[in-house]
Motif scaffolding. Structure first.
Motif, PDB file in Angstrom:
ATOM      1  N   UNK A 133       0.904  -1.161  -0.046  1.00 30.03           N
ATOM      2  CA  UNK A 133       0.000   0.051  -0.119  1.00 30.03           C
ATOM      3  C   UNK A 133       0.781   1.294   0.098  1.00 30.03           C
ATOM      4  N   UNK A 134       2.063   1.010  -0.194  1.00 28.90           N
ATOM      5  CA  UNK A 134       3.153   2.336  -0.171  1.00 28.90           C
ATOM      6  C   UNK A 134       2.847   2.995  -1.228  1.00 28.90           C
ATOM      7  N   UNK A 135       2.789   4.657  -1.233  1.00 26.09           N
ATOM      8  CA  UNK A 135       2.665   5.384  -2.169  1.00 26.09           C
ATOM      9  C   UNK A 135       3.857   5.345  -3.051  1.00 26.09           C
ATOM     10  N   UNK A 187      -8.285  -5.216   4.419  1.00 22.16           N
ATOM     11  CA  UNK A 187      -9.310  -4.253   3.930  1.00 22.16           C
ATOM     12  C   UNK A 187      -9.529  -3.098   5.163  1.00 22.16           C
ATOM     13  N   UNK A 188      -9.485  -3.226   6.297  1.00 22.71           N
ATOM     14  CA  UNK A 188      -9.765  -2.525   7.337  1.00 22.71           C
ATOM     15  C   UNK A 188      -8.678  -1.811   8.446  1.00 22.71           C
ATOM     16  N   UNK A 189      -7.647  -2.744   8.170  1.00 22.70           N
ATOM     17  CA  UNK A 189      -6.473  -2.720   9.474  1.00 22.70           C
ATOM     18  C   UNK A 189      -5.755  -1.570   9.264  1.00 22.70           C
ATOM     19  N   UNK A 190      -6.150  -0.251   8.907  1.00 22.71           N
ATOM     20  CA  UNK A 190      -5.235   0.840   8.568  1.00 22.71           C
ATOM     21  C   UNK A 190      -5.509   1.943   9.802  1.00 22.71           C
ATOM     22  N   UNK A 191      -4.744   2.790   9.882  1.00 22.33           N
ATOM     23  CA  UNK A 191      -4.844   3.730  10.734  1.00 22.33           C
ATOM     24  C   UNK A 191      -5.291   5.151  10.065  1.00 22.33           C
ATOM     25  N   UNK A 268      13.794   2.649   6.343  1.00 22.12           N
ATOM     26  CA  UNK A 268      13.719   3.905   5.932  1.00 22.12           C
ATOM     27  C   UNK A 268      12.251   4.752   5.947  1.00 22.12           C
ATOM     28  N   UNK A 269      12.289   5.782   5.147  1.00 20.23           N
ATOM     29  CA  UNK A 269      10.886   6.423   5.197  1.00 20.23           C
ATOM     30  C   UNK A 269      10.032   6.086   4.224  1.00 20.23           C
ATOM     31  N   UNK A 270       8.895   5.723   4.500  1.00 22.62           N
ATOM     32  CA  UNK A 270       7.859   5.310   3.735  1.00 22.62           C
ATOM     33  C   UNK A 270       6.598   6.107   3.575  1.00 22.62           C
ATOM     34  N   UNK A 271       5.913   6.256   2.618  1.00 20.36           N
ATOM     35  CA  UNK A 271       4.630   7.124   2.726  1.00 20.36           C
ATOM     36  C   UNK A 271       3.335   6.298   2.464  1.00 20.36           C
ATOM     37  N   UNK A 272       2.413   6.728   3.291  1.00 22.64           N
ATOM     38  CA  UNK A 272       1.153   5.812   3.332  1.00 22.64           C
ATOM     39  C   UNK A 272      -0.048   6.691   3.145  1.00 22.64           C
ATOM     40  N   UNK A 273      -0.737   6.742   2.270  1.00 24.32           N
ATOM     41  CA  UNK A 273      -1.864   7.827   2.194  1.00 24.32           C
ATOM     42  C   UNK A 273      -1.290   9.233   2.485  1.00 24.32           C
ATOM     43  N   UNK A 276       4.033  10.003   6.306  1.00 28.97           N
ATOM     44  CA  UNK A 276       5.251   9.442   6.030  1.00 28.97           C
ATOM     45  C   UNK A 276       5.548   8.761   7.473  1.00 28.97           C
ATOM     46  N   UNK A 277       6.103   7.650   7.309  1.00 25.42           N
ATOM     47  CA  UNK A 277       6.555   6.742   8.434  1.00 25.42           C
ATOM     48  C   UNK A 277       7.886   6.466   8.199  1.00 25.42           C
ATOM     49  N   UNK A 278       8.822   6.604   9.405  1.00 23.20           N
ATOM     50  CA  UNK A 278      10.229   6.204   9.469  1.00 23.20           C
ATOM     51  C   UNK A 278      10.387   5.007   9.997  1.00 23.20           C
ATOM     52  N   UNK A 279      11.355   3.987   9.299  1.00 22.76           N
ATOM     53  CA  UNK A 279      11.461   2.573   9.721  1.00 22.76           C
ATOM     54  C   UNK A 279      12.794   2.598  10.183  1.00 22.76           C
ATOM     55  N   UNK A 280      13.242   1.861  11.330  1.00 23.18           N
ATOM     56  CA  UNK A 280      14.746   1.762  11.443  1.00 23.18           C
ATOM     57  C   UNK A 280      15.400   0.827  10.441  1.00 23.18           C
TER      58      UNK A 280
END
Length: 328
Positions: A133-135, A187-191, A268-273, A276-280
């Motif tokens: 689901x990553x942009x 389907x619905x497990x998104x924040x 690293x940095x990912x974009x969802x909707x 941005x979310x940063x991952x170690x």
């Protein structure tokens, strides 16, 4: 005595069904039309429209009903097959094939590798939407390769190892129940504003049912590291060091082990909707993956899937054999 003997026959039928289901996935992959998971998703979508309220209680009700209906239905059919090993093996094979997605996952990875090798960045961005689901709109080839490797690693657990684990542990109803839970999470497990509360139950159940399979995936990835010119020692070290750093309790186990096996750096940095979310970093100090690593990740996933199938069938047969010895 007859009950234990029947159980032994049923377990042998289960093992045979798992093998047949794996072979069916390898030969046919996912059907393009009328896939049972897609049909379930359509039904669950209509159920969501009826039950939706922005509350955890309604989300829990949705998760229970949407998961319970297929589980009860398959368990009923499985009970009718008791004492009929061919029927039980066939049901297990059908359920396992329905839940598996390893062949389609590998095909998507291969298609991404072809697009990146040809320099078709726009096509590669579109293909990434088939994996996660990553942009992808701003991603360049190195980040597209990283996203693909991470998605292949995580989905090797979700689409291959976990279905086989639940098929071995709980038979047709177990594997169908797992696939239902995993589909609901997708389907619905998104924040998001809509699903922050309604999707909470589905997301938490998905975390629980994947706790063991994700760690089994990590272990099998370590074992398969030499297949992609990696070392088990490096894969083990990165897995144990970095697997718990990911915000997901399960995805990090698979991605860290894959980073170590492939000798690349993930995270690293990912974009969802739009967020941005940063991952170690996992495999810190290693290079970012390139298109060659995408092909190696596909090979690694296939190897992990084949080993998982062998382990699942063997575990069921060993259980049947122990029950047979207990009777004697």
């Amino acid at each position: 005595m007859s009950f234990v003997q029947s159980t032994g026959r049923d377990l042998r039928a289960r093992a045979a069904g798992i093998v047949i289901g794996v072979l069916a996935d390898a030969v046919f992959g996912d059907p393009r039309r009328g896939h049972p998971v897609a049909l379930f998703g359509s039904w669950a979508g209509r159920l969501e429209q009826r039950l939706y309220r922005p509350s955890r209680r309604r989300g829990a009700l949705f998760a229970v009903v949407a998961t319970g209906v297929p589980v009860v239905a398959v368990a009923g059919v499985d009970k009718l097959c008791a004492g009929h090993p061919v029927g039980r093996a066939g049901l297990t094979a059908l359920a396992t094939w329905t839940a598996l997605g390893g062949t389609s996952l590998a095909r998507e990875g291969d298609r991404m590798a072809v697009a990146l090798e040809a320099g078709h960045v726009l096509q590669a961005r579109e293909l990434l939407t088939h994996l996660c689901a990553r942009d992808p709109s701003e991603l360049e080839p190195p980040e597209l390769a990283r996203a693909t490797v991470e998605s292949l690693a995580e989905n090797t657990s979700d689409a291959v190892v976990a279905p086989l684990f639940w098929a071995a542990l709980a038979g047709p109803a177990g594997v169908i129940g797992y696939r239902a839970v995993n589909t609901l999470d997708a389907m619905v497990g998104y924040r998001s504003d809509r699903y922050e509360r309604f999707g909470w139950a589905a997301a938490r159940v998905d975390d629980v049912v994947n706790l063991v399979p994700s760690r089994v995936t990590g272990l099998l990835t370590v074992v398969c590291a030499p297949v992609v010119q990696g070392t088990m020692g490096e894969a083990w070290a990165v897995w144990r060091r970095d697997g718990g750093q990911h915000p997901s309790p399960n995805a990090g186990q698979c991605e860290a082990a894959a980073a170590g096996a492939l000798g690349v750096r993930l995270g690293g940095t990912n974009t969802y909707g739009g967020q941005e979310e940063s991952r170690p970093a996992m495999g810190e100090g290693n290079p970012l993956p390139d298109v060659g690593d995408v092909r190696r990740a596909v090979k690694l996933g296939r190897s992990v899937g084949a080993l998982a199938a062998a382990v699942a069938a063997a575990a069921v047969l060993m259980t049947a054999r122990r029950g047979r010895k207990a009777v004697q």
